[in-house]
Each structure stands twice: as structure tokens, then as C-alpha cells.
Motif scaffolding. Sequence first.
Motif, PDB file in Angstrom:
ATOM      1  N   ARG A  66       0.851  -1.182   0.000  1.00  0.00           N
ATOM      2  CA  ARG A  66       0.000   0.000   0.000  1.00  0.00           C
ATOM      3  C   ARG A  66       0.891   1.238   0.000  1.00  0.00           C
ATOM      4  O   ARG A  66       2.081   1.169   0.347  1.00  0.00           O
ATOM      5  CB  ARG A  66      -0.920   0.023   1.221  1.00  0.00           C
ATOM      6  N   ASN A  67       0.297   2.365  -0.368  1.00  0.00           N
ATOM      7  CA  ASN A  67       1.041   3.626  -0.297  1.00  0.00           C
ATOM      8  C   ASN A  67       0.570   4.430   0.921  1.00  0.00           C
ATOM      9  O   ASN A  67      -0.178   3.919   1.772  1.00  0.00           O
ATOM     10  CB  ASN A  67       0.903   4.429  -1.599  1.00  0.00           C
ATOM     11  N   ALA A  68       0.993   5.682   1.005  1.00  0.00           N
ATOM     12  CA  ALA A  68       0.687   6.495   2.187  1.00  0.00           C
ATOM     13  C   ALA A  68      -0.800   6.726   2.366  1.00  0.00           C
ATOM     14  O   ALA A  68      -1.266   6.974   3.490  1.00  0.00           O
ATOM     15  CB  ALA A  68       1.420   7.836   2.088  1.00  0.00           C
ATOM     16  N   THR A  69      -1.575   6.651   1.295  1.00  0.00           N
ATOM     17  CA  THR A  69      -3.019   6.865   1.398  1.00  0.00           C
ATOM     18  C   THR A  69      -3.778   5.560   1.619  1.00  0.00           C
ATOM     19  O   THR A  69      -5.002   5.559   1.737  1.00  0.00           O
ATOM     20  CB  THR A  69      -3.551   7.545   0.125  1.00  0.00           C
TER      21      THR A  69
END
Length: 263
Positions: A66-69
Motif C-alpha cells: 500500500r502507499n501512504a493513502t
Amino acid sequence: METQLLIIDPQVDFCDPSGALFVQGADADMERLAGFVSAHGAGLAGIHVTLDTHHKRDIAHPLWWRNATGAHPTPFTIISVEDVESERWIPADPTQAERSLAYVYALAANGRYPLCIWPEHCLIGSTGHAVYPVLFDALGEWERISGESIAFWRKGENPLTEHYSVLRADVPDPDDPSTLPNIALIDALRSADRILVAGEAGSHCVASTLRDLDTLAPELTRRLVLLTDTVSPVTGFEALQESFLNDLTPRGMRLSTTKEMAL
């Protein structure tokens, strides 16, 4: 002369146009291969079929990252060492952070493939995991007539490593024998004077398997005959198939087609 047939990942997810990771041309490849098995099965002393076999949660599937969001990567995203170090992509499970970073480092070191996020494919128990129907029928008929059994070889169940080659994972896990060199398959192939090879995809699982065979049992390379009309690359990765052909043919691997091959 004893001839064996090695079929790499002839599965619905790769070979059916509606499959999760359809390889363009693979449906026609399997039609030709099924016809070859039906017409020439009497000349085959043995048939080996590899099966790509995955869990939904896999280091090369979107769900792992996953990314930061909180968004997961889209299929065909390439995740580099820099992406993980900078935390552009992080494991959804924080306990896997250290091991995931070590994994992309190991991939970079072995220089074969970067970490590519694939669509979820060949999930255990799914329709996409099954052998493409027209070939499955031809293989079943070969078993009925020959009295022999198809040897099926699963790969990819360890979610912590990619397993393009049936002979070993891209990054073997010393605690998981299924990721270490597949000596049983190599020994089974040693009895053959000629090893016909077919399957998908020529850019990845076929290429990796035969490169590993050339490394682990180089004396077998000259026994290989790649049936080129039964192999296709993943779209966008055509150069990887060409590179594999260019590397192994000078080492003795021969090229033929289902029409040209005489048993």
C-alpha cells in the motif's frame, strides 16, 4: 530415443482470453499443443505439467503493498528498492517490512526480474488455476491410452517469494524446501534423450525454468527442444523471450514447432 514433454503453466488464467493474466496468443498455443499430444502421444514416455499456484496475499500481488493513502498498487506496477526504502510502497502488514525490503534487495542482486505486481492469478482452488480445458482433455486421453500418469509440479505457494521457475524460487527461502532446487524434477528429466518444452509465458516462467535447468543441470540443455508455436510472451515483455532464446540456443537448445517435430 526416450522423449518427455515439459509443459509450463498451461492454466486458464494465462491461456483463456478471460483469464486474470491472459498471455496474448496462449489460447492458440494450447490448441496446437493439444493437437500435438493427441497425434503424437504414443511417442511420449512421460509428460510433466507445472502449475503456478498462489495465495491471494502474495508479495507480487496488489494486496501485499500500500502507499501512504492506503491504496494498493495497480497491476504491472514495478516496485524497486528505492520505492521500498523511500516508503512509496510499504507492506500492508507492518511485520513484513524488514523481510519485504530484503526481498527487493535480493531481486536486484540476482538481476533476473524486478518486482512486478501482477493481477491476482492462479489462486488455489480457483477456475483460473486449472489446466486449459482443450489441453486437459488431451492429457487425460494420453493417460488413458498410455497407462501412465501426468506428473504435476506446483510452484508459487510461498507468498514471500516469486516462483517463475519450477526449479527454484527467484529468492529461495532456506526454511521452505518447495522454494529450493527441484532435484526430483531434474532427476526425472535425466532419463529423457529429448525434452520437448511448451507453455506460458516465454518471457517469464518458460524462460526462468529453462535458464535454471541450464544452470543446475547444464548437460540437459542440449536435449531441450522448444516448441515455438506453443509459447508466447507477456505483452510488453517480448524482449525477455528473445533474450532467453538468444542465450540458450547457442548452448544447444533446439527450436521446432508442433508441425515439424517428428517422434
